[in-house]
Design a protein around this motif. Sequence first.
Motif, PDB file in Angstrom:
ATOM      1  N   THR A 130     -28.498 -48.297  28.476  1.00  0.00           N
ATOM      2  CA  THR A 130     -27.460 -47.558  29.193  1.00  0.00           C
ATOM      3  C   THR A 130     -26.178 -48.389  29.192  1.00  0.00           C
ATOM      4  O   THR A 130     -26.196 -49.582  28.896  1.00  0.00           O
ATOM      5  N   ARG A 138     -23.150 -49.678  31.658  1.00  0.00           N
ATOM      6  CA  ARG A 138     -22.884 -49.850  33.076  1.00  0.00           C
ATOM      7  C   ARG A 138     -21.487 -50.418  33.315  1.00  0.00           C
ATOM      8  O   ARG A 138     -20.955 -51.166  32.491  1.00  0.00           O
ATOM      9  N   CYS A 161     -22.735 -51.285  41.302  1.00  0.00           N
ATOM     10  CA  CYS A 161     -22.777 -50.560  40.037  1.00  0.00           C
ATOM     11  C   CYS A 161     -22.036 -49.226  40.189  1.00  0.00           C
ATOM     12  O   CYS A 161     -22.452 -48.355  40.964  1.00  0.00           O
ATOM     13  N   THR A 206     -21.821 -47.008  37.961  1.00  0.00           N
ATOM     14  CA  THR A 206     -22.590 -45.973  37.276  1.00  0.00           C
ATOM     15  C   THR A 206     -23.617 -45.342  38.207  1.00  0.00           C
ATOM     16  O   THR A 206     -23.843 -44.132  38.185  1.00  0.00           O
ATOM     17  N   ARG A 207     -24.252 -46.175  39.053  1.00  0.00           N
ATOM     18  CA  ARG A 207     -25.286 -45.689  39.968  1.00  0.00           C
ATOM     19  C   ARG A 207     -24.781 -45.553  41.408  1.00  0.00           C
ATOM     20  O   ARG A 207     -25.509 -45.100  42.277  1.00  0.00           O
ATOM     21  N   CYS A 208     -23.534 -45.979  41.656  1.00  0.00           N
ATOM     22  CA  CYS A 208     -22.931 -45.902  42.998  1.00  0.00           C
ATOM     23  C   CYS A 208     -23.798 -46.607  44.043  1.00  0.00           C
ATOM     24  O   CYS A 208     -24.050 -46.079  45.145  1.00  0.00           O
ATOM     25  N   ASP A 209     -24.257 -47.773  43.691  1.00  0.00           N
ATOM     26  CA  ASP A 209     -25.069 -48.564  44.617  1.00  0.00           C
ATOM     27  C   ASP A 209     -25.115 -50.003  44.103  1.00  0.00           C
ATOM     28  O   ASP A 209     -24.740 -50.275  42.946  1.00  0.00           O
ATOM     29  N   ARG A 220     -26.739 -53.241  42.573  1.00  0.00           N
ATOM     30  CA  ARG A 220     -27.797 -53.489  41.612  1.00  0.00           C
ATOM     31  C   ARG A 220     -27.754 -54.937  41.132  1.00  0.00           C
ATOM     32  O   ARG A 220     -26.732 -55.620  41.239  1.00  0.00           O
TER      33      ARG A 220
END
Length: 302
Positions: A154, A156, A176, A178-181, A183
């Motif tokens: 992926t 990021r 992150c 991309t994940r809105c959290d 990591r």
Amino acid sequence: MKLERLISIIYKLLNNDVLPANALAEEFQVSQRTIYRDIDVICAAGFPVVSYQGNKGGFGMMEGFKMDKSLLGSYDVNALVTVLKGLSTVFEDERAQGTIERLQTVGTEQRTPSLAVDFETRRTDPETLPLLRAAITERKVIRFGYINAKNERTTRELEPVRLHFKYGSWYIYGYCLTRCDYREFRLSRMVEALRTERSFEPHQEVPEEAGPFVGDQSLVEDVVVKVGAEALADAMDQFGYVLKTFHSDGSMTMRIPVYKPAEATWLWSILLGFGSGAEVLEPLELRAVMKEQLRKTLNLYE
């Protein structure tokens, strides 16, 4: 700027017998005349600077002069210097080098160091660590490709918070996009990392990294592995804190608690790496998985 230069010169004089004026001028990007003026200021402040004449002349501190070691209380200065040297080598950090010089002035003289630290970077692109460190300091978003545990690639984008060295590897932790959290990413799995020109503001609360995932304890099973004498060292390196039983023939049996061992691909790769030096005895389901993995490997060489 002048004060920082004066302090740096003082510590350099404390850590070296003689320093030529031209060498100091070149390092601090000033004229030799400026260095002479700095030395006058240092002398006026009470430091016993000695001038040496000749081809190998320069400036040095009066022999026997040392700063008060109580400045660091009970800290083990030599250990701190060793750790900082490892970090300054990895990150090529001039500021860390300056700290080392200051610490060395109050450290005890020790011919053979009692501690050595090697922040191994063989698994990481040597340019990646300094790049990430700069991105953290300058609060710049980084972009990179990443191979996750499922072997999926992926792309990021991350607002980096800190670098960690743990479990023998480097990790970066941050938010992150991309994940809105938050990591954590292992540097050895990162591809084509780059620092963008996009700045970010730090979040008010940054959660700590999560500990090792254990999952439902009822799904943790003991994997029993018999290790031959020829693979003892490798097995001890990989599984240092598990229950071990040594046998008279030189072999060893290990009991390794693993969450869902039949699905633990990380465990398969380690055990297969022992070659014929290790045999899975239990559970039978994992033993069947290992047989299948060996068949697939043999098929590659048909």
